[in-house]
Scaffold this motif. Sequence first.
Motif, PDB file in Angstrom:
ATOM      1  N   LYS A 150       0.842  -1.289  -0.101  1.00  0.00           N
ATOM      2  CA  LYS A 150      -0.081   0.132   0.133  1.00  0.00           C
ATOM      3  C   LYS A 150       0.979   1.342   0.016  1.00  0.00           C
ATOM      4  O   LYS A 150       0.482   2.267  -0.720  1.00  0.00           O
ATOM      5  N   ASN A 154       0.964   4.312  -2.828  1.00  0.00           N
ATOM      6  CA  ASN A 154       0.621   5.603  -2.502  1.00  0.00           C
ATOM      7  C   ASN A 154       1.524   6.745  -1.961  1.00  0.00           C
ATOM      8  O   ASN A 154       1.440   7.610  -1.417  1.00  0.00           O
ATOM      9  N   TYR A 227      -5.283  -1.480  -2.408  1.00  0.00           N
ATOM     10  CA  TYR A 227      -4.251  -0.093  -2.566  1.00  0.00           C
ATOM     11  C   TYR A 227      -5.404   1.074  -2.505  1.00  0.00           C
ATOM     12  O   TYR A 227      -5.030   2.341  -2.641  1.00  0.00           O
ATOM     13  N   GLY A 228      -6.641   0.924  -2.338  1.00  0.00           N
ATOM     14  CA  GLY A 228      -7.561   1.837  -2.027  1.00  0.00           C
ATOM     15  C   GLY A 228      -8.675   1.641  -1.087  1.00  0.00           C
ATOM     16  O   GLY A 228      -8.291   0.462  -0.319  1.00  0.00           O
ATOM     17  N   LYS A 285       3.649  -0.065  -9.853  1.00  0.00           N
ATOM     18  CA  LYS A 285       2.962   1.299  -9.810  1.00  0.00           C
ATOM     19  C   LYS A 285       2.258   1.472 -11.214  1.00  0.00           C
ATOM     20  O   LYS A 285       1.205   1.978 -11.277  1.00  0.00           O
TER      21      LYS A 285
END
Length: 545
Positions: A150, A154, A227-228, A285
């Motif tokens: 994560k 980010n 990831y969100g 990414k």
Amino acid sequence: MKRVMIVDDEVLVRLGIQSLIKWENYGYQIVCDASDGEEALQKIRQYQPDIVLTDLKMSPVDGFELISECREKYPHIQFIVLSSYNDFDNVRSAMKIGAFDYVFKLTVKPEELLKIMDEAITAGKGTDTVQDAPTLADRNLEVIKRGLFKRILNSETFLKKYLEELIKLPLVIDFDRPFYILSITIDDFKVVRKKGDFMDLELLIFTMDNILSELFNRHHRAEVFQYGEYDFAVAVNREEGQNHNIFFAAMEKEFGIFSSCARQYYGLEVSGALSMEYTGIEALKDAIAQNKDTLKMRFFSEPGRLHSYERTVMEPAVLPPGFHSSVLERLAAEHDFYGIRKFLEAFFEFLKEKKQWEPEEIRYLLRKAYGTLAASFARSRADIDLFLDKNGINMEASINDYTYLEKIRKSVLELVEQCKKEYESNSGRILRKEVAEAKSFVRSHMKEEMQVADIAAMVNMSGSYFSHVFKKEEGISFVEYVYRVRMEHARYLLESSDLKVNEIADEVGIFNPNYFSTQFKKSVGQSPLEYRQTRLKRSEKNSRM
């Protein structure tokens, strides 16, 4: 920690029960599962469960044979039958040969199942085994891995540092070999949350994570991470010699099982995107960013699909004269609902083919159409925002919150039909004349300075009473409403005109350019110049493709 086994020939049932709750928090560990009694008997010798949750109708060895054989060989195991509503005679037979109790497998609640399992352990001879739950270090390792994934996705500043930390950990997949990222997201998430018919988000994320890990690690080398807020990714190695088409078919199959599970157990629709092939963990990414772009374009598709990457050359969104807001405004002013419906049907049909337009630009055009309808109906003391579609969503929210253009179309046409019936019957709720006049005045006099007291006087109310009435009717204050309308128009002018920032500030009635810039950034997340430059760069990039 008591050890639990699940036996059922439906994979969704097995996955659903595994992900029903955080079992370790209640003293249980799901050690294995099986698709029939024969497989179960083999695994029982290896895993030595204390409790077996089992279906009865399975082949080649059914639940009755499983219970009978274990009564002799493993008398300490307690059996709980996974039953269907029309299966009570079989359940009664199973209990006669040793089953402890039963639950309805498709509707069982966590607290109900836990209660029965606790009673089974108390009544039986189940004991903790030496090879109990995973060690604390193992559990922490998974938390550390997910946290690093994560952070990598980010963070810009410490990207290299996090990558170095991640590759030191024991990973299931090899990032130095070809890998793909399969991203999964929940459709219409905001709509589902607004309805309120929704399980705790933390529990949902936990269970979905478990299901994905269970599914993809059965036949593949995979790492699952979030990831969100409600977005998952599965990093998967492609096997040597496996071509892309076969690999995609395999991913589509696993995604289809997960999609069915999400629909059956949570009432949710999900969509997925499979990236291009990458090599090297530093490409993580890029793969996620590619999938985000792919999922953004699902706007034109339908739920439950796995999308592969397709390069699309985007075009600026320009409407032909027949779809200008002035046409819709005239129809609404005349209460020509037949004409309004025909206009909207043609409009949506036109937009459906514009797959080279950014979905957010299409939403903006739809918000403009909504604003035209809202302002026109407000002049005749009708408030379109009071009408709700089958999910309890008004027109503005449907344009903003539904994932798919087709769902927006159905919602908007449904709401227009409600307006038509209300108008024809003349017996529905009517927007207060004073509020309707105020809203109409704001949209048609945006350049003018507006004080609550002046607007209140215009509609023959005191300032405080007008503020109370407006907020009660609209759900936001009059000042907030003016602010929203002005920012919406400012975005449009930044995108569609060459006006300077100070000129746009004047156009929307904010006479201090610095204050306008501050308010715009607060609303949009970018300054006016940054917003315009972002749009220009996107147009230039598309023109070079």
